[in-house]
Scaffold this active site. Sequence first.
Site, short mmCIF file in Angstrom:
data_model
loop_
_atom_site.label_atom_id
_atom_site.label_comp_id
_atom_site.label_asym_id
_atom_site.label_seq_id
_atom_site.Cartn_x
_atom_site.Cartn_y
_atom_site.Cartn_z
N HIS A 133 2.52 3.08 -9.18
CA HIS A 133 2.21 1.67 -9.43
C HIS A 133 3.34 0.99 -10.20
CE1 HIS A 133 -1.61 2.21 -7.63
NE2 HIS A 133 -2.15 2.91 -8.61
N LEU A 152 10.73 -20.30 -4.81
CA LEU A 152 9.72 -19.51 -4.10
C LEU A 152 8.32 -19.79 -4.64
CD1 LEU A 152 9.21 -17.06 -2.09
CD2 LEU A 152 9.21 -15.63 -4.13
N SER A 200 -7.62 -5.48 -5.40
CA SER A 200 -8.75 -6.04 -4.64
C SER A 200 -10.05 -5.94 -5.44
CB SER A 200 -8.89 -5.29 -3.32
OG SER A 200 -9.42 -3.99 -3.53
N ASP A 244 0.84 -1.20 0.00
CA ASP A 244 0.00 0.00 0.00
C ASP A 244 0.88 1.25 0.00
OD1 ASP A 244 -2.32 1.43 -0.02
OD2 ASP A 244 -2.89 0.99 2.05
N GLU A 285 -12.48 -4.46 -4.48
CA GLU A 285 -12.96 -3.09 -4.27
C GLU A 285 -12.21 -2.08 -5.15
OE1 GLU A 285 -12.32 -5.31 -1.72
OE2 GLU A 285 -14.48 -5.62 -1.48
N TRP A 327 -11.84 -1.91 -8.22
CA TRP A 327 -12.52 -1.56 -9.49
C TRP A 327 -13.20 -0.22 -9.38
CZ3 TRP A 327 -11.14 -4.44 -13.44
CH2 TRP A 327 -10.83 -5.79 -13.26
C1 IPE Z 1 -5.58 -2.72 -0.28
O1 IPE Z 1 -5.15 -1.42 -0.51
C2 IPE Z 1 -5.67 -3.47 -1.55
C3 IPE Z 1 -4.40 -3.74 -2.20
C4 IPE Z 1 -3.23 -3.47 -1.74
C5 IPE Z 1 -4.50 -4.37 -3.48
P1 IPE Z 1 -6.19 -0.21 -0.72
O2 IPE Z 1 -5.39 1.03 -0.72
O3 IPE Z 1 -7.03 -0.47 -1.91
O4 IPE Z 1 -7.08 -0.36 0.58
P2 IPE Z 1 -8.07 0.65 1.25
O5 IPE Z 1 -9.11 0.99 0.24
O6 IPE Z 1 -7.27 1.84 1.62
O7 IPE Z 1 -8.61 -0.08 2.43
C1 IPE Z 2 -1.46 0.18 -3.40
O1 IPE Z 2 -1.23 1.54 -3.47
C2 IPE Z 2 -1.67 -0.44 -4.75
C3 IPE Z 2 -3.05 -0.85 -5.06
C4 IPE Z 2 -4.04 -0.88 -4.24
C5 IPE Z 2 -3.30 -1.25 -6.43
P1 IPE Z 2 -2.43 2.60 -3.47
O2 IPE Z 2 -2.81 2.87 -4.88
O3 IPE Z 2 -3.52 2.13 -2.61
O4 IPE Z 2 -1.73 3.87 -2.87
P2 IPE Z 2 -2.35 4.94 -1.87
O5 IPE Z 2 -2.94 4.19 -0.73
O6 IPE Z 2 -3.39 5.67 -2.64
O7 IPE Z 2 -1.20 5.80 -1.48
MG MG Z 3 -4.04 2.44 -0.66
#
Ligand code: IPE
Ligand code: IPE
Ligand code: MG
Length: 238
Positions: free
Chosen positions: A34, A128, A62, A17, A64, A66
């Site tokens: 990303h 791995l 995730s 994250d 979510e 989308w």
């Molecule tokens: C969790 O991160 C999902 C992934 C790392 C793929 P998000 O950034 O999407 O989670 P929320 O929405 O902050 O909980």
């Molecule tokens: C995690 O980074 C990657 C995915 C969920 C795809 P975020 O995109 O959630 O980054 P923040 O949380 O907005 O900084």
């Molecule tokens: Mg995030």
Amino acid sequence: MQEQELIIPNHVAIILDGNGRWAKKKNMPRNYGHTQGSKAVERICEDAYKIGVKYLTVYAFSTENWKRPKEEVDAIMKLLRNYLQTSMKTAKKNNMRVRILGDKSGLSEDITKKINELEEATKNNTGLNLQVAINYGSRDEIVRAIKALSLDIKKNTIEINNIDETVMENYMDTKGIPDPDLLIRTSGEKRLSNFLLWQMAYTEFYFTDVLWPDFDKKELMKAIEYYNGRTRKFGAIY
Ligand code: IPE
Ligand code: IPE
Ligand code: MG
């Protein structure tokens, strides 16, 4: 603490994250975060394996996610395509077995095809075990498992009285994969965001403020040191 003295967790799960915030701090578009985040995944696979981790699971997208802007979702899917492509080569070189967790039927056909090819091509690799969670949500996984189990009950291949935790595990995306010993979440967020709810009943949790693209071997070792502290204190190493 010396690396060689540490007990290395067999299975490490990571909620990667903070890609967006990392890019923002650099005045760059989120998608740059990303791209750099996916490079960090490749690096951590090598580092984790070198120190003795056998299973590594990363949460990449995730159910979510989308809901994010289409432009961002498209960019992540493009990165995923590239990642699956290069994994064909790196997995061969590193003897890595790659499996995808999540609802594959919700992904584009070309991605599903690439996933199937990659899983098939690496299934006998003994290095791995990498699990990438894509279009994954724990609640969705449990619902899909219950649907599949119900069908088998209907077909009389299983009796209701014989359902137990082991049977249930056989219907999950993680079938055959041991539960995570250590969960790492980067970027300071302290929630599960629908990740491996069933599988993490006894997992140790480690949270760090480091944003995912900056996560490296040094940070991984900090997480493992924390894990060693926890397991020593409670004597919970099995
Ligand atoms: C969790 O991160 C999902 C992934 C790392 C793929 P998000 O950034 O999407 O989670 P929320 O929405 O902050 O909980
Ligand atoms: C995690 O980074 C990657 C995915 C969920 C795809 P975020 O995109 O959630 O980054 P923040 O949380 O907005 O900084
Ligand atoms: Mg995030």
